[in-house]
Motif scaffolding. Structure first.
Motif, short mmCIF file in Angstrom:
data_model
loop_
_atom_site.label_atom_id
_atom_site.label_comp_id
_atom_site.label_asym_id
_atom_site.label_seq_id
_atom_site.Cartn_x
_atom_site.Cartn_y
_atom_site.Cartn_z
N PRO A 181 -13.40 -18.06 -45.74
CA PRO A 181 -12.44 -19.15 -45.70
C PRO A 181 -12.97 -20.35 -44.91
N VAL A 182 -12.36 -21.49 -45.12
CA VAL A 182 -12.58 -22.65 -44.28
C VAL A 182 -11.92 -22.37 -42.93
N VAL A 183 -12.60 -22.74 -41.84
CA VAL A 183 -12.10 -22.41 -40.49
C VAL A 183 -11.86 -23.71 -39.71
N VAL A 184 -10.65 -23.81 -39.15
CA VAL A 184 -10.24 -24.98 -38.38
C VAL A 184 -9.79 -24.52 -36.99
N THR A 185 -10.16 -25.28 -35.97
CA THR A 185 -9.66 -25.00 -34.63
C THR A 185 -9.51 -26.32 -33.88
N GLY A 186 -9.06 -26.23 -32.63
CA GLY A 186 -8.86 -27.44 -31.84
C GLY A 186 -8.15 -27.10 -30.55
N TYR A 187 -7.46 -28.08 -30.00
CA TYR A 187 -6.78 -27.93 -28.71
C TYR A 187 -5.32 -28.30 -28.85
N VAL A 188 -4.49 -27.60 -28.07
CA VAL A 188 -3.05 -27.80 -28.17
C VAL A 188 -2.58 -29.02 -27.39
N GLY A 189 -3.41 -29.57 -26.54
CA GLY A 189 -2.97 -30.72 -25.74
C GLY A 189 -4.13 -31.43 -25.08
N VAL A 190 -3.87 -31.92 -23.87
CA VAL A 190 -4.89 -32.66 -23.13
C VAL A 190 -5.99 -31.71 -22.67
N VAL A 191 -7.24 -32.10 -22.90
CA VAL A 191 -8.38 -31.29 -22.46
C VAL A 191 -8.83 -31.85 -21.11
N TYR A 192 -8.37 -31.23 -20.04
CA TYR A 192 -8.66 -31.79 -18.72
C TYR A 192 -9.54 -30.88 -17.87
N GLU A 193 -9.94 -29.74 -18.39
CA GLU A 193 -10.84 -28.86 -17.65
C GLU A 193 -11.67 -28.05 -18.64
N LYS A 194 -12.78 -27.51 -18.18
CA LYS A 194 -13.65 -26.65 -18.98
C LYS A 194 -13.99 -27.28 -20.32
#
Length: 455
Positions: free
Chosen positions: A118-131
């Protein structure tokens, strides 16, 4: 089975908490071709959302199952091996970074075994403020790594290019849950001016800091008896969210009873709470982005400092940074429009096209998948590039370094339905007792042990 061989594209969303389920389900809806069906999978673990949390999010597909990661991969493998089954065309990984990396290696193995994936999608749920680097490199290998703003897209590409990794998967989009009616100020005789404090499970973490914020909120309610003041809670005691909450505000509030009559603790869907909000106050909650998108005056507190550990440094330049002292005096922050535009929360029509690029890229990838021409998944971390890191990370999810399940990894019932299938009473009771014991340890025993250790 190629995507073009069945009429309705099928999507799977794998999430590990209530907030990530919300992000994943809405992202799937933003990217999905017309008529696509979506199945939900909840990763079994510490933060698996409860029935109440799922209901509060309000996004629940007809097919929903709780699985370990190895069980999810086994279900995908079964769908590819069974000629009568329908494989998924698109998988949205709404997970913490380590789980994303493990899933990518498992999906890479699936592609090697069956020649299609399958095609795979990911990301972040909000502000990326660490790591930032850690989380991004764990997500490398997905076909799309969604960035929630122009600023994030630039940072993500810089990290990938800085380590010599392919950055073409980075795709600028936005938070999928922005929306709702623009702010309508309370009028005379309409409703009270409403101040909402958006609590966070782990920011700040310490008892003294959380007590300070609660005491200031109580003080604000007493100083402004004509206002309605709401403390918007993320969860009920015993429930887990994306982050651990060791010191719930409910517990602190009980020690301060009786509270002012115009101060209430509330749960519920954040969007519905924002419908009646005139001032949103927080340390660094994603709710601030939802509020700004609706043109609601938004205050990001500096009471505890402006620090990376708090995440409020993200709002430098936004015009929203202020203190409870100023709010008590009647100050209303005014957001900087340039900052809003760069950070993906600009009100108005800009948001309408925020997912156009991601949607077009998804459609192109689905065509490649249908023609069995998707390239192999190639995560940045491999047993060759990270031999001291990757094997242990995969083992935590019961996968071998080559992405195959470790012996005994598979649950006898890999996909345990939360709707339409009854759990056995024994297994349900045992799992519930185990979770209750774990949560009690995290919320009660662990803080006590740490305090004793500091004596």
């Amino acid at each position: 089975m190629p995507a073009s061989n069945h009429r309705t594209p099928r999507i799977a969303v794998l999430a590990d908490s209530d907030t990530r389920w919300k992000w994943g389900a809405l992202t799937a809806g933003r990217l999905a071709p017309e008529g696509a069906t979506t199945d939900g999978y909840l990763l079994r673990g510490r933060a698996t959302p409860t029935e109440r949390q799922l209901a509060e999010v309000g996004l629940r597909p007809d097919a929903l199952a709780e699985v370990p990661l190895a069980g999810f991969l086994a279900e995908l493998r079964r769908r590819h091996a069974d000629a009568a089954a329908a494989p998924y065309d698109l998988v949205v990984l709404a997970l913490v970074g380590g789980a994303v990396q493990a899933a990518l290696h498992g999906l890479a193995r699936l592609g090697q075994e069956h020649g299609v994936r399958p095609v795979v999608v990911t990301g972040y749920v909000g502000v990326v403020y660490e790591k930032l680097a850690d989380g991004l490199l764990l997500r490398h290998g997905a076909d799309l790594v969604l960035a929630n703003s122009a600023v994030d897209a630039e940072r993500f590409r810089a990290v990938y290019e800085g380590v010599g990794a392919d950055s073409t998967a980075v795709t600028e989009a936005a938070l999928p849950f922005l929306g709702g009616a623009p702010h309508r100020p309370a009028g005379p005789g309409d409703r009270p001016y409403t101040v909402v404090f958006a609590a966070q499970p782990s920011v700040p973490a310490g008892r003294a800091d959380r007590a300070h914020l609660l005491d200031r909120l109580i003080g604000h309610a007493r100083a402004h008896p004509d206002r309605e003041v709401l403390l918007k809670l993320r969860s009920k005691p015993g429930e887990h969210t994306t982050h651990l909450e060791e010191i719930p505000y409910q517990r602190l509030a009980r020690d301060r009873a009786p509270l002012p009559e115009n101060l209430r603790l509330v749960h519920g869907n954040m969007g519905e709470v924002l419908d009646r909000t005139d001032l949103l106050v927080t340390v660094s909650s994603t709710a601030a982005l939802e509020s700004l998108h609706r043109s609601i005056p938004t205050a990001v507190l500096t009471d505890l400092g402006v620090r990376e550990a708090l995440g409020n440094h993200h709002f430098i330049g936004s015009g929203c940074l202020t203190s409870f002292d100023r709010l008590d005096e009647g100050h209303t922050p005014v957001a900087d429009p340039t900052w809003q535009d760069r950070n993906g929360v600009a009100p108005g029509t800009a948001y309408a096209g925020a997912f156009d690029t991601a949607r077009a890229r998804t459609a192109a990838l689905l065509k490649l998948a249908g023609a069995e021409e998707l390239p192999p998944i190639t995560p940045y971390y491999t047993p060759r590039t990270a031999p001291g890191y990757l094997p242990g990370l995969l083992a935590r999810h019961h996968l071998a370094p080559d992405g195959t399940p470790l012996p005994g990894a598979l649950d006898p019932a890999p996909a345990e339905g939360l709707r339409g299938r009854a759990r056995t009473a024994v297994n349900g009771a045992v799992r519930g007792a185990a979770r209750a014991a774990y949560r009690h340890g995290v919320q009660n025993v662990a803080p006590l042990v740490r305090r004793l250790g500091r004596l």
